[in-house]
Design a protein around this motif. Structure first.
Motif, PDB file in Angstrom:
ATOM      1  N   ALA A 142       0.824  -1.180  -0.046  1.00  8.05           N
ATOM      2  CA  ALA A 142       0.178   0.022  -0.174  1.00  8.05           C
ATOM      3  C   ALA A 142       0.806   1.150  -0.061  1.00  8.05           C
ATOM      4  CB  ALA A 142      -0.853  -0.047   1.168  1.00  8.05           C
ATOM      5  N   VAL A 143       2.011   1.033   0.704  1.00  8.57           N
ATOM      6  CA  VAL A 143       2.815   2.408   0.566  1.00  8.57           C
ATOM      7  C   VAL A 143       3.522   2.591  -0.695  1.00  8.57           C
ATOM      8  CG1 VAL A 143       4.861   3.279   1.718  1.00  8.57           C
ATOM      9  CG2 VAL A 143       3.406   2.071   3.127  1.00  8.57           C
ATOM     10  N   GLU A 144       3.743   1.861  -1.172  1.00  4.46           N
ATOM     11  CA  GLU A 144       4.563   1.843  -2.571  1.00  4.46           C
ATOM     12  C   GLU A 144       3.332   2.235  -3.432  1.00  4.46           C
ATOM     13  OE1 GLU A 144       8.256  -1.671  -2.494  1.00  4.46           O
ATOM     14  OE2 GLU A 144       6.012  -2.204  -2.722  1.00  4.46           O
ATOM     15  N   PHE A 145       2.206   1.652  -3.259  1.00  5.83           N
ATOM     16  CA  PHE A 145       0.889   2.246  -4.316  1.00  5.83           C
ATOM     17  C   PHE A 145       0.844   3.824  -4.210  1.00  5.83           C
ATOM     18  CE2 PHE A 145      -3.567   3.188  -4.433  1.00  5.83           C
ATOM     19  CZ  PHE A 145      -3.791   2.915  -5.825  1.00  5.83           C
ATOM     20  N   VAL A 146       0.910   4.284  -2.885  1.00  8.94           N
ATOM     21  CA  VAL A 146       0.725   5.535  -2.719  1.00  8.94           C
ATOM     22  C   VAL A 146       1.916   6.281  -3.318  1.00  8.94           C
ATOM     23  CG1 VAL A 146       0.338   7.529  -0.872  1.00  8.94           C
ATOM     24  CG2 VAL A 146      -0.875   5.309  -0.624  1.00  8.94           C
ATOM     25  N   ARG A 147       3.132   6.037  -3.086  1.00  9.16           N
ATOM     26  CA  ARG A 147       4.414   6.693  -3.573  1.00  9.16           C
ATOM     27  C   ARG A 147       4.349   6.575  -5.002  1.00  9.16           C
ATOM     28  NH1 ARG A 147       8.442   2.965  -2.102  1.00  9.16           N
ATOM     29  NH2 ARG A 147       8.276   3.928   0.091  1.00  9.16           N
ATOM     30  N   THR A 148       4.074   5.649  -5.586  1.00 10.20           N
ATOM     31  CA  THR A 148       3.701   5.518  -7.223  1.00 10.20           C
ATOM     32  C   THR A 148       2.805   6.475  -7.706  1.00 10.20           C
ATOM     33  OG1 THR A 148       4.422   3.111  -7.156  1.00 10.20           O
ATOM     34  CG2 THR A 148       3.601   4.128  -9.162  1.00 10.20           C
ATOM     35  N   SER A 149       1.791   6.654  -6.989  1.00 10.28           N
ATOM     36  CA  SER A 149       0.667   7.450  -7.479  1.00 10.28           C
ATOM     37  C   SER A 149       1.327   9.038  -7.412  1.00 10.28           C
ATOM     38  CB  SER A 149      -0.625   7.558  -6.656  1.00 10.28           C
ATOM     39  OG  SER A 149      -0.434   7.841  -5.257  1.00 10.28           O
ATOM     40  N   LYS A 150       1.770   9.425  -6.240  1.00 12.68           N
ATOM     41  CA  LYS A 150       2.581  10.753  -5.879  1.00 12.68           C
ATOM     42  C   LYS A 150       3.698  10.961  -7.049  1.00 12.68           C
ATOM     43  CE  LYS A 150       1.362  11.152  -1.057  1.00 12.68           C
ATOM     44  NZ  LYS A 150       1.773  11.513   0.283  1.00 12.68           N
ATOM     45  N   ASP A 151       4.507   9.956  -7.342  1.00 19.11           N
ATOM     46  CA  ASP A 151       5.694  10.152  -8.186  1.00 19.11           C
ATOM     47  C   ASP A 151       5.186  10.615  -9.583  1.00 19.11           C
ATOM     48  OD1 ASP A 151       7.214   9.573  -6.289  1.00 19.11           O
ATOM     49  OD2 ASP A 151       7.722   7.318  -7.085  1.00 19.11           O
ATOM     50  N   ILE A 152       3.982  10.331 -10.261  1.00 18.56           N
ATOM     51  CA  ILE A 152       3.643  10.602 -11.328  1.00 18.56           C
ATOM     52  C   ILE A 152       2.555  11.585 -11.306  1.00 18.56           C
ATOM     53  CG2 ILE A 152       4.056   8.237 -12.169  1.00 18.56           C
ATOM     54  CD1 ILE A 152       1.177   7.736 -12.043  1.00 18.56           C
ATOM     55  N   GLY A 153       2.594  12.362 -10.141  1.00 24.36           N
ATOM     56  CA  GLY A 153       1.604  13.446 -10.167  1.00 24.36           C
ATOM     57  C   GLY A 153      -0.189  13.013 -10.086  1.00 24.36           C
ATOM     58  N   VAL A 154      -0.172  12.021  -9.644  1.00 25.39           N
ATOM     59  CA  VAL A 154      -1.676  11.294  -9.326  1.00 25.39           C
ATOM     60  C   VAL A 154      -1.839  11.154  -7.920  1.00 25.39           C
ATOM     61  CG1 VAL A 154      -3.500   9.640  -9.988  1.00 25.39           C
ATOM     62  CG2 VAL A 154      -1.624  10.282 -11.606  1.00 25.39           C
ATOM     63  N   ASP A 155      -2.162  12.092  -7.003  1.00 25.65           N
ATOM     64  CA  ASP A 155      -2.245  11.875  -5.776  1.00 25.65           C
ATOM     65  C   ASP A 155      -3.607  11.920  -5.234  1.00 25.65           C
ATOM     66  OD1 ASP A 155      -1.728  12.280  -2.695  1.00 25.65           O
ATOM     67  OD2 ASP A 155      -1.370  14.292  -2.933  1.00 25.65           O
ATOM     68  N   ILE A 156      -3.692  10.673  -4.642  1.00 23.09           N
ATOM     69  CA  ILE A 156      -5.148   9.933  -4.307  1.00 23.09           C
ATOM     70  C   ILE A 156      -5.600  10.453  -2.936  1.00 23.09           C
ATOM     71  CG2 ILE A 156      -4.931   7.992  -5.865  1.00 23.09           C
ATOM     72  CD1 ILE A 156      -4.628   6.187  -3.619  1.00 23.09           C
ATOM     73  N   GLU A 157      -4.938  10.823  -1.972  1.00 16.10           N
ATOM     74  CA  GLU A 157      -5.091  11.119  -0.782  1.00 16.10           C
ATOM     75  C   GLU A 157      -6.104  12.110  -0.696  1.00 16.10           C
ATOM     76  OE1 GLU A 157      -1.371  11.362   1.370  1.00 16.10           O
ATOM     77  OE2 GLU A 157      -1.590   9.268   2.093  1.00 16.10           O
ATOM     78  N   PRO A 158      -5.950  13.152  -1.367  1.00 21.41           N
ATOM     79  CA  PRO A 158      -7.151  14.296  -1.224  1.00 21.41           C
ATOM     80  C   PRO A 158      -8.377  13.788  -1.580  1.00 21.41           C
ATOM     81  CG  PRO A 158      -5.048  15.385  -2.376  1.00 21.41           C
ATOM     82  CD  PRO A 158      -4.826  13.688  -2.230  1.00 21.41           C
ATOM     83  N   LEU A 159      -8.380  12.905  -2.309  1.00 20.91           N
ATOM     84  CA  LEU A 159      -9.819  12.193  -2.804  1.00 20.91           C
ATOM     85  C   LEU A 159     -10.397  11.345  -1.641  1.00 20.91           C
ATOM     86  CD1 LEU A 159      -9.812  11.558  -6.398  1.00 20.91           C
ATOM     87  CD2 LEU A 159     -11.335  13.025  -5.163  1.00 20.91           C
ATOM     88  N   LEU A 160      -9.414  10.403  -0.962  1.00 30.32           N
ATOM     89  CA  LEU A 160      -9.995   9.377  -0.446  1.00 30.32           C
ATOM     90  C   LEU A 160      -9.579   9.270   1.048  1.00 30.32           C
ATOM     91  CD1 LEU A 160      -9.569   6.643  -3.103  1.00 30.32           C
ATOM     92  CD2 LEU A 160     -11.880   7.392  -2.173  1.00 30.32           C
ATOM     93  N   GLY A 161      -8.361  10.154   1.573  1.00 30.76           N
ATOM     94  CA  GLY A 161      -7.857  10.150   2.850  1.00 30.76           C
ATOM     95  C   GLY A 161      -7.175   8.385   3.067  1.00 30.76           C
ATOM     96  N   ASP A 162      -7.455   8.078   4.156  1.00 26.07           N
ATOM     97  CA  ASP A 162      -6.929   6.955   4.491  1.00 26.07           C
ATOM     98  C   ASP A 162      -8.012   5.676   4.314  1.00 26.07           C
ATOM     99  OD1 ASP A 162      -5.645   4.749   5.525  1.00 26.07           O
ATOM    100  OD2 ASP A 162      -5.387   5.338   7.602  1.00 26.07           O
ATOM    101  N   TRP A 163      -8.209   5.639   3.191  1.00 23.20           N
ATOM    102  CA  TRP A 163      -9.669   4.508   2.707  1.00 23.20           C
ATOM    103  C   TRP A 163      -9.369   3.316   2.993  1.00 23.20           C
ATOM    104  CZ3 TRP A 163      -8.949   0.746  -0.995  1.00 23.20           C
ATOM    105  CH2 TRP A 163      -7.800   0.831  -1.629  1.00 23.20           C
ATOM    106  N   LEU A 164      -8.090   2.798   3.239  1.00 26.21           N
ATOM    107  CA  LEU A 164      -7.912   1.321   3.490  1.00 26.21           C
ATOM    108  C   LEU A 164      -8.136   1.211   5.287  1.00 26.21           C
ATOM    109  CD1 LEU A 164      -4.788   0.195   1.324  1.00 26.21           C
ATOM    110  CD2 LEU A 164      -6.882  -0.948   1.649  1.00 26.21           C
ATOM    111  N   ASN A 165      -7.855   2.118   6.036  1.00 25.63           N
ATOM    112  CA  ASN A 165      -7.654   1.812   7.249  1.00 25.63           C
ATOM    113  C   ASN A 165      -8.825   2.435   8.197  1.00 25.63           C
ATOM    114  OD1 ASN A 165      -4.945   0.329   7.589  1.00 25.63           O
ATOM    115  ND2 ASN A 165      -4.320   2.298   6.362  1.00 25.63           N
ATOM    116  N   GLU A 166      -9.643   3.187   7.485  1.00 27.66           N
ATOM    117  CA  GLU A 166     -10.899   3.885   8.143  1.00 27.66           C
ATOM    118  C   GLU A 166     -12.181   2.984   7.730  1.00 27.66           C
ATOM    119  OE1 GLU A 166     -10.844   6.098  10.313  1.00 27.66           O
ATOM    120  OE2 GLU A 166      -8.620   6.687  10.445  1.00 27.66           O
ATOM    121  N   ALA A 167     -12.897   3.019   8.974  1.00 29.99           N
ATOM    122  CA  ALA A 167     -14.353   2.143   8.900  1.00 29.99           C
ATOM    123  C   ALA A 167     -15.458   3.343   8.883  1.00 29.99           C
ATOM    124  CB  ALA A 167     -14.394   1.126   9.777  1.00 29.99           C
TER     125      ALA A 167
END
Length: 724
Positions: free
Chosen positions: A337-362
């Motif tokens: 999951a960490v490498e997934f987020v890092r890859t998205s940021k490296d190519i300018g596709v930041d998903i965190e503003p859209l979803l936040g911590d979508w894997l760990n929040e219920a």
């Protein structure tokens, strides 16, 4: 891999990718040799050999073949003239995936017939399909090879019409094949199976949250290239399958479904038990060993919503860029999951503003909507800004969430039989916890329908907004407003008075004859843990009904007329009461021994007005344009036709005092109905609603207590309503 296979002469072998012929049939040995050398990694290898009949075509450097038993060639003959449209469709998919940076990784693709008795699912917690394999998809002999397609083409008049239509008969045949595989929910959907080759078979996630991450990536690629969705698991064919199919049949009858597979998915994952599990744990916390079927349903519910957010929020190009980057970096390996987020940021596709911590929040958001303002604007040069719609949206929970707005506009005077509505969708809007925004929509024509669609929220369903009547003669001088802006709206109309809803702790059901609830069709059994199981008999089979906070959920097909002699819960009527969810309880007419009880605690002595909420106007159909098979049936639930009286048996009790109240549901208004004003002491009050009625059924939705001196200022309800 590099595989060499030797088989009897006259046989063919299907394997991972393009088949290479190493030797021609040897007359002395009667054998022939083939090889498979796929240029990309394969996570698994399958080899299928037989005396197949083969049809093939080369498309954009990839060899596509179908391998069938010589006994099952009728459909190949029937669809022979559709070869060119099929070629064009495959080329379109290959070209689009390559343009997006995700070319097909193998040199060949085989569609292979297999015996019906060959098991089509694997082991493990998911019981996933094994009909989708690297470079091939297996199809059972009872699927395409022997399906009776000829019935679609046996009407000469229809064939003549098809000849003149766009694409002609050949194009229609291609559509028939595509729809056939679209609606295969037994694991043989070739679109979903083939799509795994592009991403899932090249790389996959590992570590915490990997199951959810892989599911989301599969969904994203399917939406990106094929535009299709779906999943398979042998868990689908459990005791709930009958209920799922009844829900699907109901959707089809009422015209509320698109593709059959979409309806099956909705009826599978939108169950109360799935939502209960989804609200109890985050995606990363899901334990596949604990009820694996339900874990998969939660994955489809929440993972599907996450994929929708990413696709709608980032757009096709950035989603393609993200998937291509993952495949390029980790082909033949894994990422976490960490490498997934890092890859998205490296190519300018930041998903965190859209979803936040979508894997760990219920926790989930919950959306409230204000009344809608709709007006005609003053004349302007912008032809698309003739009508303005504004409303406020509040997230009344701590968890952030996303929603979008889908709306339709049109001129009713210009509508004709062939009129097709134009739907528009906004981009996703993110709302932090306890935050409000004002939404502005502009259209050329008057608004006809507006839906607020949460991607994943406590509302569970989309909210349909009531549009007020527009004064077409009055023109507003306000500046046009399109989009969202911060708002201070924080009014919670639900807080007006003391409201007890059928989902609140103050609601309960009571039975004087609980041992007599079972009948020839429904069997009711109390369980040791205090819960109740309700089993529905369907001929030789049976299904356990879903329970929604203690009440069974009756399939729509069994909800006609008076329903069932036990209190059940319905969540499909948009005008029922609820803060987030809109539900009501109902029961068939009975002897008065089965009651719904609303219990409230009044904080002070004084005069209190009691109101009863009805989701239906007594005996009245919905207005024209909202009529369908379901509304026709539900219009009778409040008391049958307008000429049939439907009195409810209500008893109000407070301390040692009791009042018998009258309520004629057939004369009720949709919304709050006044039951009277009472001089009461502070403390507990109960309103009991029995099943005794001279109508077909009794509905218990919500009650409201308001101090008599505050009645005029009470805000009656939210404007938004929940619907499918």
């Amino acid at each position: 891999v590099d595989i060499t296979v030797e088989v009897p002469a006259g046989w063919l072998v299907a394997g991972p990718g393009r088949r290479i012929t190493l030797s021609e049939p040897d007359s002395s040995s009667g054998r022939v040799r083939f090889a498979f050398r796929p240029p990309s990694p394969v996570p698994a290898v399958a080899l299928l050999a037989s005396a197949f009949e083969r049809r093939a075509m080369d498309i954009d450097g990839v060899t596509f073949e179908i391998l069938l038993s010589p006994k099952h060639l009728d459909n190949l003959v029937l669809f022979a003239d559709a070869q060119e449209p099929i070629r064009e469709r495959i080329s379109e998919l290959l070209t689009e995936s390559a343009r997006l940076g995700l070319p097909y990784p193998y040199g060949g693709f085989s569609l292979v017939e297999t015996p019906h008795l060959l098991r089509g699912f694997g082991g493990g917690w998911r019981l996933d399909s094994v009909q989708a394999l690297p470079g091939m998809v297996l199809m059972k002999e009872t699927s395409f090879p022997t399906a009776r397609f000829a019935r679609f083409f046996d009407d000469p008049e229809e064939l003549r019409e098809l000849e003149d239509a766009e694409g002609g008969i050949a194009g229609f045949k291609r559509e028939v094949i595509e729809r056939f595989f679209d609606n295969d929910f037994t694991g043989g959907n070739i679109f979903l199976g083939a799509s795994r080759n592009f991403v899932a078979y090249q790389t996959s996630a590992t570590g915490r949250g990997a199951i959810a991450l892989n599911y989301v990536l599969d969904e994203l690629f399917n939406r990106l290239v094929t535009g299709k969705r779906g999943y398979f698991s042998a868990h689908e064919f459990d005791s709930q399958m009958g209920v799922t199919m009844m829900g699907t049949m109901s959707d089809m009858i009422q015209g509320e479904s698109g593709a059959i597979i979409d309806s099956i998915i909705a009826n599978t994952v939108q169950r109360p038990a799935v939502w209960d599990r989804a609200l109890a744990s985050s995606l990363a916390e899901l334990d596949p060993s604990d009820d694996p079927a339900q874990v998969l349903n939660v994955m489809a519910l929440k993972g599907g919503a996450v994929a929708d957010v990413l696709y709608d929020g980032l757009g096709r190009q950035r989603i393609a860029k993200l998937l291509a980057a993952l495949v390029d970096r980790y082909r033949g390996g894994h990422f976490d999951a960490v490498e997934f987020v890092r890859t998205s940021k490296d190519i300018g596709v930041d998903i965190e503003p859209l979803l936040g911590d979508w894997l760990n929040e219920a926790a989930l958001p919950g959306f409230l909507v204000s009344n809608v303002i709709a007006e005609r604007l003053a004349e302007s040069d912008n032809a698309k800004a003739q009508y303005q719609v504004r409303f406020h949206v509040r997230n009344d929970e701590a968890a952030p969430g996303l929603f979008r707005v889908r709306y339709m506009s049109g001129n009713r005077k210009r509508r004709s039989r062939d009129w097709e509505p134009t739907w528009n969708n906004t981009e996703p809007f993110r709302l932090a916890g306890y935050q409000s925004v004002e939404v502005g929509l502009l259209s050329r024509d008057p608004p006809l329908e507006i839906w607020l669609e949460p991607y994943l929220a406590l509302n569970r369903k989309a909210l349909r907004l009531d549009i007020p009547n527009i004064d077409f003669e009055q023109r507003s001088l306000a500046d046009p407003f399109l989009g969202v802006k911060p708002s201070e709206w924080a009014t919670d109309p639900v807080a007006a008075g003391i409201i007890i809803d059928d989902l609140d702790p103050g609601f309960a059901t009571e039975y004087d004859d609980g041992e007599q609830l079972s009948n020839f069709q429904f069997q009711v059994e109390s369980v040791d843990d205090g819960t109740t199981n309700v089993t529905l008999s369907m001929g030789p089979s049976s299904a356990t009904l879903e329970m929604d906070q203690g009440l069974p959920v009756l399939p729509d097909l069994f909800g006609a007329g008076g329903g069932f002699g036990m209190w059940t819960r319905d969540s499909n009527e948009p005008r029922s009461w609820g803060k987030y969810r809109r539900t009501y309880a109902r029961i068939a007419a009975g002897s008065g021994s089965r009651r719904a009880v609303f219990t409230a605690i009044l904080p002070q002595d004084g005069m209190w007005q009691l109101s009863y909420h009805s989701p239906f106007a007594g005996g009245k159909m919905r207005k024209k344009g909202e009529h369908n098979a379901r509304s026709a049936r539900l219009a009778k639930l409040g008391g049958g036709s307008g000429s049939e009286r439907s009195g409810y048996d209500l008893t109000l009790s407070a301390g040692q005092r009791a009042w018998a109240l009258e309520f004629d549901a057939s004369a009720s208004e949709r919304g709050w109905n006044d039951l009277g004003t009472f001089d009461l002491s502070a403390g507990t009050v109960r309103l009991s609603v029995s099943d005794a009625t001279d109508g077909e059924s009794v509905i218990a939705d919500a009650i409201r207590w308001i101090p008599a001196n505050e009645v005029e200022s009470a805000n009656p309800r939210l404007s938004a309503r929940i619907d499918r």
